[in-house]
Design an enzyme around this catalytic site. Structure first.
Site, PDB file in Angstrom:
ATOM      1  NE  ARG A   8      -2.484  -2.732  -4.194  1.00 44.57           N
ATOM      2  CZ  ARG A   8      -2.339  -3.724  -5.066  1.00 44.57           C
ATOM      3  NH1 ARG A   8      -1.148  -4.223  -5.297  1.00 44.57           N
ATOM      4  NH2 ARG A   8      -3.391  -4.223  -5.673  1.00 44.57           N
ATOM      5  CG  ASP A  10      -6.416   2.540   0.980  1.00 44.74           C
ATOM      6  OD1 ASP A  10      -6.341   1.751   0.028  1.00 44.74           O
ATOM      7  OD2 ASP A  10      -7.286   2.491   1.854  1.00 44.74           O
ATOM      8  CE1 TYR A  68      -4.467  -2.184   6.707  1.00 42.99           C
ATOM      9  CE2 TYR A  68      -5.407  -4.385   6.668  1.00 42.99           C
ATOM     10  CZ  TYR A  68      -4.633  -3.411   6.081  1.00 42.99           C
ATOM     11  OH  TYR A  68      -4.024  -3.651   4.875  1.00 42.99           O
ATOM     12  NE  ARG A 155      -9.572   5.361   3.883  1.00 47.25           N
ATOM     13  CZ  ARG A 155      -9.246   5.920   2.727  1.00 47.25           C
ATOM     14  NH1 ARG A 155      -8.476   5.268   1.851  1.00 47.25           N
ATOM     15  NH2 ARG A 155      -9.691   7.124   2.428  1.00 47.25           N
TER      16      ARG A 155
END
Length: 279
Positions: A8, A10, A68, A155
């Site tokens: 999953r 954010d 990512y 992040r």
């Protein structure tokens, strides 16, 4: 029908490639299944590839890693077309300094300083295989490839590299953050809209750590690197542009190995999903 995803993201994070699997009672051709799924999916979600795999395939546990990408737009004026795809910084960022800072984070480390509060992962040790910062016209891209990521880890890394890029911290600061293991000393958590799950990577079987001591539990409530791959069921890749659910993924070329399922039991079909929104 139970759908199993590779992980999953954010809320607000995008995806260009996600993998999911499900069982069907009927045999489908790959293209027929893809087209049937797209006939019923919303406009912001698309299946780009479907493939039959074995019943043993688990999209989360069989993943060998994920990729990512975080994007910054560093120019004085905003871009209306990229307002929800890149973090707008009005000052120029020093890409070389950011790349040097990122290099300290490659390898196996305790990433406590880059772990969000509330992360439920069993431990903070993760392996980053590659972490690069590159210039693309008026954008900078952070590409992170690894076996697993903690909640908000990419992040927080992006937020910390921003401090380096603006000249507020030296490149060696990231090494100090690693050794200090204190989240309060690291940079802010970068906005979710700049992050995209590019790819979930699979090999021809599950990774060696799945059933051994090296198996890592997924962090809950944030970007997670789970593990998936192996003897696959029909897989579908979905591509989209807005909020979806726990399925988020990578590019349109699937890395799911084409291992046929046994002719006896139900077909398992992992859709690889590409979406551009929250989970």
């Amino acid at each position: 029908m139970k759908v199993r995803g590779a992980g999953r993201t954010d809320a607000g994070v995008h995806a260009e490639g996600q993998t999911a699997s499900f069982d069907t009672e009927k045999r489908w051709g790959d293209r027929s299944l893809r087209d049937a799924l797209n006939a019923h999916l919303p406009d912001d979600l698309a299946c780009v590839e479907a493939r039959e795999v074995s019943d043993a395939f688990d999209p989360r546990r069989w993943a060998w890693g994920k990729h990512y990408r975080y994007r910054w737009l560093d120019r004085p004026t905003r871009s209306p077309l990229r307002i929800d795809r890149a973090w707008h910084i009005r000052r120029p960022l020093d890409a070389l300094a950011m790349a040097a800072a990122a290099a300290h984070l490659v390898g196996r480390h305790d990433f406590s300083a880059f772990r969000a509060a509330g992360c439920t992962a069993a431990h903070p040790v993760r392996v980053i295989e590659a972490l690069t910062v590159t210039r693309h016209a008026d954008e900078l891209w952070l590409d992170a490839r690894g076996q697993g990521f903690l909640r908000h880890m990419v992040r927080i890394i992006a937020g910390s590299l921003t401090e380096v890029g603006l000249g507020n911290q030296p490149p060696d600061w990231t090494a100090e953050l690693l050794s200090g293991r204190d989240r309060a000393l690291a940079g802010r958590t970068a906005p979710a809209h700049g992050l995209t799950l590019v790819e979930v990577r699979y090999e021809r079987g599950p990774p060696p750590w799945v059933d051994g001591a090296e198996a890592e539990e997924p962090a809950s409530g944030g970007s997670t690197e789970d593990y998936s791959s192996s003897s696959p069921p029909p897989s579908s890749k979905l591509s989209s542009s807005s909020s979806m659910s726990p399925l988020t993924s990578s590019s349109s070329s699937s890395s799911i190995p084409p291992i046929p399922s046994s002719s006896s039991s139900p077909i398992s079909s992992p859709p690889s999903i590409s979406s551009s929104s929250s989970e």
